[in-house]
Design a protein around this motif. Structure first.
Motif, PDB file in Angstrom:
ATOM      1  N   GLU A 171       3.190  22.086   7.599  1.00  0.00           N
ATOM      2  CA  GLU A 171       2.782  20.757   7.154  1.00  0.00           C
ATOM      3  C   GLU A 171       4.023  19.881   6.998  1.00  0.00           C
ATOM      4  N   VAL A 172       3.802  18.590   6.773  1.00  0.00           N
ATOM      5  CA  VAL A 172       4.885  17.702   6.360  1.00  0.00           C
ATOM      6  C   VAL A 172       4.702  17.442   4.874  1.00  0.00           C
ATOM      7  N   VAL A 173       5.740  17.686   4.100  1.00  0.00           N
ATOM      8  CA  VAL A 173       5.661  17.542   2.653  1.00  0.00           C
ATOM      9  C   VAL A 173       6.615  16.446   2.188  1.00  0.00           C
ATOM     10  N   ARG A 174       6.361  15.957   0.998  1.00  0.00           N
ATOM     11  CA  ARG A 174       7.191  14.907   0.397  1.00  0.00           C
ATOM     12  C   ARG A 174       8.063  15.563  -0.675  1.00  0.00           C
ATOM     13  N   ALA A 175       9.316  15.804  -0.320  1.00  0.00           N
ATOM     14  CA  ALA A 175      10.226  16.537  -1.197  1.00  0.00           C
ATOM     15  C   ALA A 175      11.160  15.572  -1.918  1.00  0.00           C
ATOM     16  N   ARG A 176      11.379  15.830  -3.183  1.00  0.00           N
ATOM     17  CA  ARG A 176      12.303  15.007  -3.965  1.00  0.00           C
ATOM     18  C   ARG A 176      13.738  15.401  -3.633  1.00  0.00           C
ATOM     19  N   CYS A 177      14.557  14.398  -3.351  1.00  0.00           N
ATOM     20  CA  CYS A 177      15.976  14.648  -3.120  1.00  0.00           C
ATOM     21  C   CYS A 177      16.690  14.570  -4.464  1.00  0.00           C
ATOM     22  N   TRP A 178      17.259  15.693  -4.859  1.00  0.00           N
ATOM     23  CA  TRP A 178      17.848  15.806  -6.191  1.00  0.00           C
ATOM     24  C   TRP A 178      19.180  16.533  -6.081  1.00  0.00           C
ATOM     25  N   LYS A 219      -1.141  19.575  -2.364  1.00  0.00           N
ATOM     26  CA  LYS A 219      -0.170  19.316  -3.419  1.00  0.00           C
ATOM     27  C   LYS A 219       1.002  18.457  -2.969  1.00  0.00           C
ATOM     28  N   PHE A 220       1.438  18.608  -1.717  1.00  0.00           N
ATOM     29  CA  PHE A 220       2.746  18.075  -1.367  1.00  0.00           C
ATOM     30  C   PHE A 220       2.784  17.105  -0.193  1.00  0.00           C
ATOM     31  N   SER A 221       1.779  17.086   0.668  1.00  0.00           N
ATOM     32  CA  SER A 221       1.823  16.156   1.799  1.00  0.00           C
ATOM     33  C   SER A 221       1.566  14.733   1.312  1.00  0.00           C
ATOM     34  N   PRO A 222       2.260  13.739   1.883  1.00  0.00           N
ATOM     35  CA  PRO A 222       1.964  12.350   1.509  1.00  0.00           C
ATOM     36  C   PRO A 222       0.544  11.982   1.910  1.00  0.00           C
ATOM     37  N   LEU A 223      -0.011  11.011   1.216  1.00  0.00           N
ATOM     38  CA  LEU A 223      -1.413  10.647   1.440  1.00  0.00           C
ATOM     39  C   LEU A 223      -1.667  10.201   2.874  1.00  0.00           C
ATOM     40  N   TYR A 224      -0.667   9.635   3.524  1.00  0.00           N
ATOM     41  CA  TYR A 224      -0.882   9.198   4.900  1.00  0.00           C
ATOM     42  C   TYR A 224      -0.885  10.368   5.883  1.00  0.00           C
ATOM     43  N   LEU A 225      -0.588  11.567   5.388  1.00  0.00           N
ATOM     44  CA  LEU A 225      -0.626  12.759   6.240  1.00  0.00           C
ATOM     45  C   LEU A 225      -1.608  13.820   5.742  1.00  0.00           C
ATOM     46  N   LEU A 252      10.432  20.719  -4.128  1.00  0.00           N
ATOM     47  CA  LEU A 252       9.016  20.488  -4.382  1.00  0.00           C
ATOM     48  C   LEU A 252       8.724  20.878  -5.825  1.00  0.00           C
ATOM     49  N   HIS A 253       7.976  20.036  -6.511  1.00  0.00           N
ATOM     50  CA  HIS A 253       7.658  20.287  -7.917  1.00  0.00           C
ATOM     51  C   HIS A 253       6.362  21.080  -8.009  1.00  0.00           C
ATOM     52  N   GLU A 254       6.461  22.334  -8.407  1.00  0.00           N
ATOM     53  CA  GLU A 254       5.287  23.195  -8.523  1.00  0.00           C
ATOM     54  C   GLU A 254       4.502  22.927  -9.797  1.00  0.00           C
ATOM     55  N   GLY A 255       5.148  22.340 -10.785  1.00  0.00           N
ATOM     56  CA  GLY A 255       4.514  22.098 -12.078  1.00  0.00           C
ATOM     57  C   GLY A 255       5.421  22.551 -13.200  1.00  0.00           C
ATOM     58  N   GLY A 256       5.353  21.845 -14.329  1.00  0.00           N
ATOM     59  CA  GLY A 256       6.212  22.197 -15.449  1.00  0.00           C
ATOM     60  C   GLY A 256       7.675  22.077 -15.069  1.00  0.00           C
ATOM     61  N   ASP A 257       8.430  23.134 -15.328  1.00  0.00           N
ATOM     62  CA  ASP A 257       9.851  23.151 -14.979  1.00  0.00           C
ATOM     63  C   ASP A 257      10.120  23.932 -13.697  1.00  0.00           C
ATOM     64  N   VAL A 258       9.077  24.190 -12.921  1.00  0.00           N
ATOM     65  CA  VAL A 258       9.210  25.033 -11.731  1.00  0.00           C
ATOM     66  C   VAL A 258       9.357  24.163 -10.482  1.00  0.00           C
ATOM     67  N   TYR A 296       0.857  -1.183   0.000  1.00  0.00           N
ATOM     68  CA  TYR A 296       0.000   0.000   0.000  1.00  0.00           C
ATOM     69  C   TYR A 296       0.891   1.230   0.000  1.00  0.00           C
ATOM     70  N   HIS A 297       1.007   1.853  -1.172  1.00  0.00           N
ATOM     71  CA  HIS A 297       1.959   2.958  -1.323  1.00  0.00           C
ATOM     72  C   HIS A 297       1.309   4.272  -0.893  1.00  0.00           C
ATOM     73  N   ASP A 298       1.119   4.395   0.411  1.00  0.00           N
ATOM     74  CA  ASP A 298       0.459   5.588   0.946  1.00  0.00           C
ATOM     75  C   ASP A 298       1.432   6.732   1.189  1.00  0.00           C
ATOM     76  N   SER A 299       2.692   6.550   0.779  1.00  0.00           N
ATOM     77  CA  SER A 299       3.653   7.653   0.830  1.00  0.00           C
ATOM     78  C   SER A 299       3.500   8.599  -0.351  1.00  0.00           C
ATOM     79  N   ASP A 300       2.826   8.153  -1.400  1.00  0.00           N
ATOM     80  CA  ASP A 300       2.602   9.018  -2.558  1.00  0.00           C
ATOM     81  C   ASP A 300       1.870  10.279  -2.106  1.00  0.00           C
ATOM     82  N   HIS A 301       2.029  11.349  -2.870  1.00  0.00           N
ATOM     83  CA  HIS A 301       1.447  12.623  -2.452  1.00  0.00           C
ATOM     84  C   HIS A 301       0.438  13.186  -3.446  1.00  0.00           C
ATOM     85  N   ASP A 302       0.231  12.541  -4.573  1.00  0.00           N
ATOM     86  CA  ASP A 302      -0.617  13.085  -5.631  1.00  0.00           C
ATOM     87  C   ASP A 302      -2.093  13.016  -5.225  1.00  0.00           C
TER      88      ASP A 302
END
Length: 260
Positions: free
Chosen positions: A169-176, A82-88, A182-188, A46-52
């Motif tokens: 809040e707690v957000v799910r940030a991509r480590c890059w 937009k950014f919190s994981p589904l479990y939060l 945090l991906h705002e959309g497009g190239d932002v 159950y991939h409840d870490s996803d944030h979409d």
């Protein structure tokens, strides 16, 4: 995290609506059919870490007329949506009552009652409890990607997200490249301040999810949907036998009971 010696039949899915999408029902049915043939246990990753937030859209149809009704959870604020994981992502106090008033005529009365009685404070737990109330998970072990124990047991992967505090809040940030974004959309993208983190805060990306999951679940068979087959890196887990889920009509619509 599997201690048995028999087959471990696994399928994975994000929370996919408070009434599950029909493709999840098809995965469950495929797993049960395979278990009847091979024995062993079934594990629902159950991939409840996803944030979409789009994952939990629930498409119902009026029983008599077929008129569609698209529902989803309400969210406390833009950051959480937009950014919190589904479990939060929190279940708002009035959302459940308002939504229950819309359900008669779209689902059987027993499911309206079950929906109304669920006591869950977050989106992921609410969906999971509804699936249980519908009897879909009887005899199935659920392994949640948000579980700190599973995260500790999982292997390190080069591509991952980190759950970190941000604006209340707690957000799910991509480590890059060593930065949290945090991906705002497009190239932002928004770059967050540097932060230390532990394995308990880490969850995989789409491309690293299979290897990460397998290191903790150790399944022998994996049931995938059609779209999953396109991006799974099967060469990373040669010990798994992959199967495609049974086909089902109207796969993106909500499953609300019945044989199919």
């Amino acid at each position: 995290m599997s201690g048995g010696t028999g087959p471990v039949i696994c399928f994975g899915q994000q929370p996919c609506g408070f009434f599950p999408k029909r493709f999840l029902f098809a995965k469950i049915q495929t797993a049960r059919r395979l278990q009847a043939e091979l024995g062993g246990e079934i594990v629902f990753f159950y991939h409840d870490s996803d944030h979409d937030p789009r994952e939990t859209k629930t498409l119902l149809h009026q029983i008599k007329t077929g008129v569609p009704l698209l529902l989803n959870f309400a969210f406390a604020n833009k950051i959480q949506r937009k950014f919190s994981p589904l479990y939060l992502k929190r279940v708002l106090p009035d959302w459940q009552a308002r939504t229950a008033q819309q359900l008669p005529g779209y689902v059987d009365p027993c499911w309206v009652e079950a929906f109304s009685k669920i006591a869950a404070t977050n989106v992921a737990c609410f969906c999971l409890e509804m699936y249980r109330q519908m009897g879909l998970l009887d005899g199935i072990r659920v392994a949640r990607s948000s579980d700190p124990a599973l995260r500790r047991a999982a292997c390190d992967v080069p591509e991952f997200f980190v759950d970190v505090p941000h604006e209340g809040e707690v957000v799910r940030a991509r480590c890059w490249d060593g930065a949290l974004r945090l991906h705002e959309g497009g190239d932002v993208y928004v770059t967050l301040p540097p932060a230390q983190f532990t394995k308990e805060q880490v969850s995989p990306t789409r491309d690293s999810r299979l290897r990460w999951m397998q290191s903790a679940v150790r399944c022998t068979h994996y049931i995938a949907g059609a779209s999953e087959q396109e991006y799974l890196h099967k060469e990373e887990t040669p010990e798994i036998t992959f199967l495609t889920r049974d086909s089902i009509e109207r796969s993106d619509e909500a499953y609300t009971g019945g044989p199919n």
